[in-house]
Scaffold this motif. Structure first.
Motif, mmCIF file in Angstrom:
data_model
loop_
_atom_site.group_PDB
_atom_site.id
_atom_site.type_symbol
_atom_site.label_atom_id
_atom_site.label_comp_id
_atom_site.label_asym_id
_atom_site.label_seq_id
_atom_site.Cartn_x
_atom_site.Cartn_y
_atom_site.Cartn_z
ATOM 1 N N LYS A 167 -6.910 -10.266 11.463
ATOM 2 C CA LYS A 167 -6.419 -10.642 9.753
ATOM 3 C C LYS A 167 -5.001 -11.126 10.356
ATOM 4 N N CYS A 168 -3.928 -11.415 9.892
ATOM 5 C CA CYS A 168 -2.507 -11.906 9.485
ATOM 6 C C CYS A 168 -2.299 -10.803 8.879
ATOM 7 N N ILE A 169 -1.349 -9.813 9.101
ATOM 8 C CA ILE A 169 -0.638 -8.837 8.694
ATOM 9 C C ILE A 169 0.668 -8.846 8.423
ATOM 10 N N LEU A 170 1.197 -9.818 9.111
ATOM 11 C CA LEU A 170 2.787 -10.505 8.658
ATOM 12 C C LEU A 170 2.974 -11.949 8.579
ATOM 13 N N ALA A 171 3.259 -12.447 8.134
ATOM 14 C CA ALA A 171 3.595 -14.108 8.415
ATOM 15 C C ALA A 171 5.289 -14.028 7.601
ATOM 16 N N HIS A 172 6.136 -14.001 8.480
ATOM 17 C CA HIS A 172 7.565 -14.796 7.980
ATOM 18 C C HIS A 172 8.415 -16.010 8.893
ATOM 19 N N THR A 209 5.759 -2.482 5.650
ATOM 20 C CA THR A 209 4.587 -2.449 5.180
ATOM 21 C C THR A 209 4.353 -3.843 4.865
ATOM 22 N N MET A 210 2.289 -4.027 5.531
ATOM 23 C CA MET A 210 1.669 -4.550 5.644
ATOM 24 C C MET A 210 1.823 -6.206 4.199
ATOM 25 N N ASP A 211 1.770 -7.378 4.553
ATOM 26 C CA ASP A 211 2.195 -8.429 3.797
ATOM 27 C C ASP A 211 0.594 -8.280 2.561
ATOM 28 N N GLY A 212 1.322 -8.162 1.491
ATOM 29 C CA GLY A 212 0.011 -7.955 0.077
ATOM 30 C C GLY A 212 -0.735 -6.675 0.159
ATOM 31 N N THR A 214 0.211 -2.431 0.523
ATOM 32 C CA THR A 214 1.234 -0.956 0.298
ATOM 33 C C THR A 214 1.358 0.135 1.524
ATOM 34 N N ALA A 215 0.160 -0.475 2.728
ATOM 35 C CA ALA A 215 -0.170 0.039 3.360
ATOM 36 C C ALA A 215 0.762 -0.318 4.963
ATOM 37 N N PRO A 216 1.262 1.237 5.486
ATOM 38 C CA PRO A 216 2.564 0.801 6.806
ATOM 39 C C PRO A 216 1.562 0.102 7.369
ATOM 40 N N LEU A 217 2.585 -0.441 8.224
ATOM 41 C CA LEU A 217 2.566 -1.983 9.112
ATOM 42 C C LEU A 217 2.355 -0.521 10.145
ATOM 43 N N PRO A 218 1.092 -1.684 11.024
ATOM 44 C CA PRO A 218 0.202 -0.719 12.235
ATOM 45 C C PRO A 218 1.897 -1.271 13.156
ATOM 46 N N TRP A 420 -3.508 5.643 11.736
ATOM 47 C CA TRP A 420 -3.279 4.256 10.308
ATOM 48 C C TRP A 420 -4.127 3.433 10.892
ATOM 49 N N SER A 421 -4.405 2.768 9.862
ATOM 50 C CA SER A 421 -5.486 1.860 9.797
ATOM 51 C C SER A 421 -5.395 0.332 9.018
ATOM 52 N N VAL A 422 -5.623 -0.284 9.576
ATOM 53 C CA VAL A 422 -6.299 -1.410 8.844
ATOM 54 C C VAL A 422 -7.431 -1.890 8.717
ATOM 55 N N ASP A 423 -7.946 -2.318 6.803
ATOM 56 C CA ASP A 423 -9.126 -1.839 6.260
ATOM 57 C C ASP A 423 -10.290 -2.998 6.890
#
Length: 483
Positions: A167-172, A209-212, A214-218, A420-423
């Protein structure tokens, strides 16, 4: 039948010539003998120019010599509250860059004051650097900066990965350079400026936060267990797009960066927290007589303490066990966490027996979900210390005996624990487990209690953030030891 060679016999004489003759007799046939030196030849060799004409050494520099300064790469700044001596002057800080090269590309990131082999950054920190093209820009259409964060979980069978989820959590993506003939979208054209040189500086601030979501970036993460593997990986990549069918997406260079955010609990601790810290002294020394100020049970759940009633498998009439924790349930790693166990029973002996069988442990729970399967690993990182049971001054009843045991627990790595957690992917949380397991002799009289309360651990305390300027700047280097 083998014939052993005749060994020379020694008679105890110390004549050197006889010893040499005996040595020559043991040499195999055909081996040349070593040359013989006479005393006159030895004295002549000792007076040869190669041995006598040795250079003369001096502490003064010659014309063709250069003095090399041994200044360290970085000089650590004093911690808040520490003072340096007036006579000593600190050496200037020398910048250290992280360079990654591939073919004709060079990626250089900003200097770091801490000694890490991989670039490390903290919460909402600015990443600065530049890209250097060592070759010609003739065939280059566009140079892009890409920052990606990926969460990957893998199922392992007999040491081999068989399936994985990602899963992609950050893309810039940011365009650093484009030529006049390159096709660039209007959005890219408004957000970039063409550079005329071969050095292309850039800056990028990490989001919180992660992309898309409001959860904190792990934080950066990597764990391998018997059947599961989980990782959170951040990569910075430079992509060079060239003209021609054989040159497009030909060159790229990338480096791994570590995201290590610092966290603090809310600064709403009641006075009892500070009273405990001053009265208990060092948390490493065992002090069974330490007392924690605790209010009556009637007011405890409404003010400073959260009280949980423990349930047993076989309820006993008139028996109650309560576990109290200081609110809010957010604590700093390696700091003492105060708690209390309250037992009320109709028998005056039963509360002390139950408290003698109680145990409180601090757990780190890691959960990995991969291809519809869940794997959970629990690690004990701390064990509680109990004080002497005592009777509260208020809330006593004539029909029941009430005993209270105060204690504290600490554990984990200093500045290295963060929840922390990623759903539906990876989760790291902490919990306090209360176990009351009687011995075989008391199994018939005392029931079994078990409760697990989820808490949160942080890298720093709220007092550090209030008293020290800049303490939350930069990465939490304690997390590196758990990667």
């Amino acid at each position: 039948m083998s014939i052993s060679p005749i060994r020379p016999s020694y008679t105890g004489a110390t004549d050197p010539e006889s010893d040499l003759e005996a040595l020559y007799a043991t040499l195999p046939l055909g081996m040349p003998l070593p040359p013989a030196y006479s005393p006159s030849e030895a004295s002549t060799a000792s007076m040869s120019p190669m041995i006598c004409d040795t250079p003369e050494y001096s502490s003064q520099l010659l014309q063709d010599e250069v003095f090399l300064d041994g200044t360290p790469l970085a000089v650590s700044r004093p911690r808040p509250g520490e003072s340096t001596s007036s006579g000593s002057s600190s050496a200037p800080r020398r910048q250290m860059q992280f360079n990654t090269c591939h073919n004709n590309l060079k990626l250089s990131l900003s200097s770091r004051s801490h000694h890490t082999q991989t670039p490390a950054y903290g919460r909402n920190e600015l990443i600065e650097g530049f890209v250097e093209v060592l070759g010609s820009l003739k065939h280059i259409e566009r140079i892009d900066l890409v920052v990606e964060g990926m969460v990957t979980t893998t199922v392992i069978d007999r040491g081999y990965p068989i399936s994985s989820d990602s899963k992609c959590i950050l893309a810039h993506r940011q365009t650093l350079y484009y030529s006049a003939s390159a096709t660039v979208s209007p959005e890219q054209e408004r957000g970039t400026v063409a550079s005329k040189g071969r050095l292309f500086p850039f800056s990028y601030r990490l989001p919180t936060t992660m992309d898309g979501s409001t959860a904190p970036l792990p934080p950066s993460f990597y764990r391998v267990y018997a059947t599961r593997e989980g990782s959170v990986r951040y990569v910075m990549r430079i992509e060079v797009h060239k003209r021609g069918m054989l040159r497009r997406n030909e060159n790229r260079v990338e480096t791994v960066i570590l995201y290590l955010p610092k966290t603090t609990p809310p600064s709403t601790r009641p006075p009892s927290w500070y009273h405990y810290a001053s009265a208990g002294g060092s948390s490493s020394s065992s002090n069974p007589d330490v007392k924690i100020p605790i209010e009556p049970a009637s007011d405890r759940s409404q003010k400073e303490w959260k009280t949980i009633a423990l349930a047993s498998g076989a309820p006993v009439p008139g028996l109650g066990v309560e576990f109290s924790l200081l609110k809010p349930l957010v604590y700093q790693a390696r700091s003492p966490i105060p708690f209390s166990l309250t037992v009320s029973a109709s028998s005056p002996v039963l509360p002390d027996l139950i408290l003698s069988c109680a145990q409180v442990t601090l757990l780190r729970c890691t959960t990995i979900h991969a291809t519809g399967q869940t794997y959970q690993q629990e690690e004990v990182i701390g064990t509680a210390e109990f004080g002497k049971p005592e009777s509260p001054t208020e809330g006593q009843s004539q029909s029941k005996a009430i005993r209270v045991s105060n204690g504290c627990i600490e554990g984990g790595k200093e500045q290295g624990e963060i929840a922390w957690s990623v759903d539906s992917m990876v989760e790291v949380k902490y919990a306090l487990r209360v176990d009351i397991k009687p011995t075989l002799a008391l199994d018939a009289a005392i029931p079994t209690f078990c409760h697990q309360e989820t808490i949160e651990l942080t890298t720093h305390s709220a007092e550090d953030a209030d008293n020290w300027d800049g303490v939350l700047d930069g990465p939490a280097l304690g997390i590196i030891g758990r990667l």
